[in-house]
Scaffold this active site. Structure first.
Site, short mmCIF file in Angstrom:
data_model
loop_
_atom_site.label_atom_id
_atom_site.label_comp_id
_atom_site.label_asym_id
_atom_site.label_seq_id
_atom_site.Cartn_x
_atom_site.Cartn_y
_atom_site.Cartn_z
N HIS A 217 0.83 -1.20 0.00
CA HIS A 217 0.00 0.00 0.00
C HIS A 217 0.86 1.25 0.00
CE1 HIS A 217 -2.69 -3.09 1.69
NE2 HIS A 217 -3.61 -2.46 1.00
N GLY A 392 0.46 6.99 3.34
CA GLY A 392 0.31 8.33 2.79
C GLY A 392 -1.04 8.65 2.21
N HIS A 394 -4.00 8.91 3.95
CA HIS A 394 -4.98 9.34 4.95
C HIS A 394 -5.70 10.61 4.50
CE1 HIS A 394 -6.86 9.83 8.86
NE2 HIS A 394 -6.49 11.10 8.85
N GLY A 397 -8.22 9.75 1.80
CA GLY A 397 -9.38 9.05 2.34
C GLY A 397 -10.31 9.98 3.10
N SER A 438 -9.56 4.27 8.66
CA SER A 438 -10.11 5.55 9.11
C SER A 438 -11.54 5.73 8.63
CB SER A 438 -9.24 6.72 8.63
OG SER A 438 -9.23 6.80 7.23
N ASP A 549 0.48 11.87 14.84
CA ASP A 549 -0.33 10.88 14.12
C ASP A 549 -1.34 11.58 13.23
OD1 ASP A 549 -1.51 8.13 13.74
OD2 ASP A 549 -3.23 9.21 14.56
N ALA A 550 -1.44 11.13 11.99
CA ALA A 550 -2.33 11.77 11.03
C ALA A 550 -3.79 11.68 11.46
CB ALA A 550 -2.15 11.13 9.65
N GLY A 551 -4.19 10.54 12.03
CA GLY A 551 -5.58 10.39 12.47
C GLY A 551 -5.93 11.34 13.59
#
Length: 568
Positions: A217, A392, A394, A397, A438, A549-551
């Site tokens: 991914h 990469g 996120h 999405g 996510s 963290d991106a989330g």
């Protein structure tokens, strides 16, 4: 880079339509994927596979007699939603139960698992099979934590042959589990891959170097080595896998030398000469080996080697005939066209709602629209943060999910829905379009949140605060994350706690939410000092350290946008 596309956001959908047209002899399109266009007998076990797009011929190319009965397709590198998985399963089910196979990634585990629960509640017997063949993602003593890569093909081929032979669900599941346990893979990358419409690859490999232990991914390898001759590369690949030869193995193995997207077949054939020689040195005998592209990663240059340790039962199933686009071998399996299939989108229907709740629904739709606009603006930055230790995607999405949610919310308002139904419609659309972990988590949280609202009465600060807590608890229960794991939970927990505390102390919703948004922002920033303990990022702890963290960052961003909207 990916050069041929129109709208990047429609890339996966358009590619699937083209595939279904070309291979209409074998497949037909349904909402969420493809099913076999040839008739299958009533009572047959349906082997259904899937995951994100961008891996062709996985997963749609696996559908056909002797292999899979259907494939579910998400967006590029993103898990299909629970709704789509369940829809494809219903279309392919023939009364014998379903074996639901996918590579073990957080988004797939969530979405396929939730779909299985939904189907079981409807009376369909479903067994879930996460493939765990990638030796780079976890040590042998934690093999169940490994992700699925090109070993998907051998495991699904064996399961499909078992189902085609008329085995019952218990036995199909048994041989599939055995095949998965006996399958190992290891890969290298020569260059990264680029998402459709993106200007830069998800990761890069320095000149004259190779990334070792990559994911499919767009995850970078776990280490780098100098570029090496084919003979040395073959030795590294074979030795890594031969070290996991099970006790009592007869040395006979199914073999896949897999190209990842841009590596030429001639290069793979050159490498095969050395792979075969190294296997002979290791006392291994290849059985019906396959060399080519089977599980790719868009335009990534690289390759992987997969071995499945065979016994008499597994070897018979691996060598059995199949007639799927990706794998045609043995005698032709007689087929007839399947009956006509009705597959339509459900019409939007909502129950009665009070005037006050309809007004609140309009406000919710407006807020979701502002969140979508903010996420679109932040897409590149969120992707950059995610690429530190993930794949990469996120930002992409979140952008797709929120845009779909905004559109669905507006349609719900136009249909006369109340506040609870508007938020529920947005939640379902977010999960369906965003895909991945996510997408599943945001869709789940918003759907649970909507249960605390009402279509009959006006919104209250207490209901909103309780909804946040309920959504958080659902995420933690099904996602398995806790504070300190470096996920969106690290921002969500303090946000929900602060919001509920503020409302309980008599603050207005606008005041309490504004304070909670600030708390979430500080918590998201603090995740830079944490190392990831869940998902793909856990294999790249050092890359992640020093970066948030991106989330968590995206949750805090959404909280700030909502704070500004309700304050105004």
């Amino acid at each position: 880079m990916t050069c041929v596309f129109d709208n990047p956001e429609e890339f996966a959908k358009t590619a699937l339509a083209g595939f279904a047209s070309v291979y209409s002899r074998t497949v037909r399109p349904v909402i969420g994927g493809v099913v076999r266009s040839t008739a299958t007998p009533e009572g047959k076990v349906a082997v259904i596979v899937g995951g994100g797009s961008g891996h062709y011929p996985a997963f749609a190319g696996f559908v056909g007699p002797g292999l899979a009965d259907a494939a579910v397709a998400g967006d590029v590198f993103a898990s299909p939603s629970t709704h789509l998985v369940a829809n494809v399963c219903r279309k392919a089910h023939r009364g014998g139960g379903v074996l639901l196979g996918f590579g073990k990634y957080a988004g797939d585990v969530l979405n396929f698992g939730l779909a299985a629960e939904r189907l079981i509640s409807e009376g369909i017997d479903v067994r879930v099979l996460p493939v765990t063949d990638d030796v780079a993602s976890a040590p042998a003593e934690k093999a169940n934590d490994r992700r699925g890569v090109a070993g998907d093909l051998t495991v699904f081929k064996i399961a499909g042959a078992a189902a085609e032979a008329g085995m019952q669900l218990d036995d199909v599941e048994r041989v599939a589990i055995k095949a998965n346990k006996n399958t190992v893979s290891f890969g290298v990358a020569f260059s990264g891959c680029t998402l459709p419409g993106a200007l830069e690859p998800l990761f890069t490999v320095p000149p004259q170097r190779i990334g070792v232990g990559l994911g499919i991914h767009g995850e970078p390898g776990i280490s780098e080595e100098d570029m090496m001759p084919a003979s040395e590369l073959a030795k590294m690949l074979v030795n890594k896998l031969a070290a996991e030869k099970p006790a009592g193995s007869n040395g006979r193995v199914a073999v896949i030398l897999n190209g990842l997207g841009s590596t030429k077949y001639e290069e793979l054939f050159v490498l095969w000469v050395s792979v075969e020689a190294e296997m002979k040195k290791a006392g291994l005998t290849p059985v019906e080996p396959e060399v080519g592209e089977y599980v790719t990663s868009m335009d990534m240059a690289g390759c992987s080697l997969t071995l499945t340790w065979l016994d008499d039962e597994l070897e018979k199933l691996w060598c059995a005939p199949s007639d799927a686009p990706v794998l045609r071998r043995g005698a032709i399996i007689p087929t007839q066209p399947a009956p006509a299939l009705i597959d339509e989108e459900e019409e939007l229907k909502f129950g009665p709602a009070s005037a006050a709740s309809k007004e609140d629904g309009k406000c919710i739709a407006g807020v979701v629209g502002k969140v979508a606009a903010a996420l679109r603006e932040a897409e590149a930055e969120l992707g950059r943060i995610d690429a530190r230790a993930g794949d990469g995607d996120h930002g992409q999405g979140m952008t797709r999910g929120s845009a779909a949610a905004a559109e669905a919310a507006q349609k719900a308002v136009a249909a006369g829905a109340g506040a609870a139904s508007v938020l529920a419609a947005a939640a379902n659309a977010w999960a369906d379009r965003a895909g991945g972990a996510s997408g599943a988590l945001w869709g789940l949280a918003l759907r649970i949140w909507s249960n605390q609202l009402s279509d009959d009465a006006a919104l209250t600060a207490d209901a909103v605060a309780k909804g946040a807590q309920a959504g958080l608890e659902a995420i933690m229960r099904l996602g398995g994350a806790k504070v300190g794991d470096k996920t969106l939970v690290d921002a969500f927990v303090p946000f929900a706690s602060s919001l509920n505390e503020g409302v309980a102390n008599g603050k207005t919703l606008a005041e309490a939410w504004s304070i909670a948004a600030d708390v979430a922002t500080k918590a998201a920033e603090a995740t830079a000092q944490l190392t990831p303990k869940l998902g793909r990022a856990k294999s790249h702890t050092q890359r992640s350290l020093g970066h948030p963290d991106a989330g968590a960052v995206s949750l805090a961003l959404c909280a700030r946008v909502v704070a500004a909207a309700i304050k105004g």
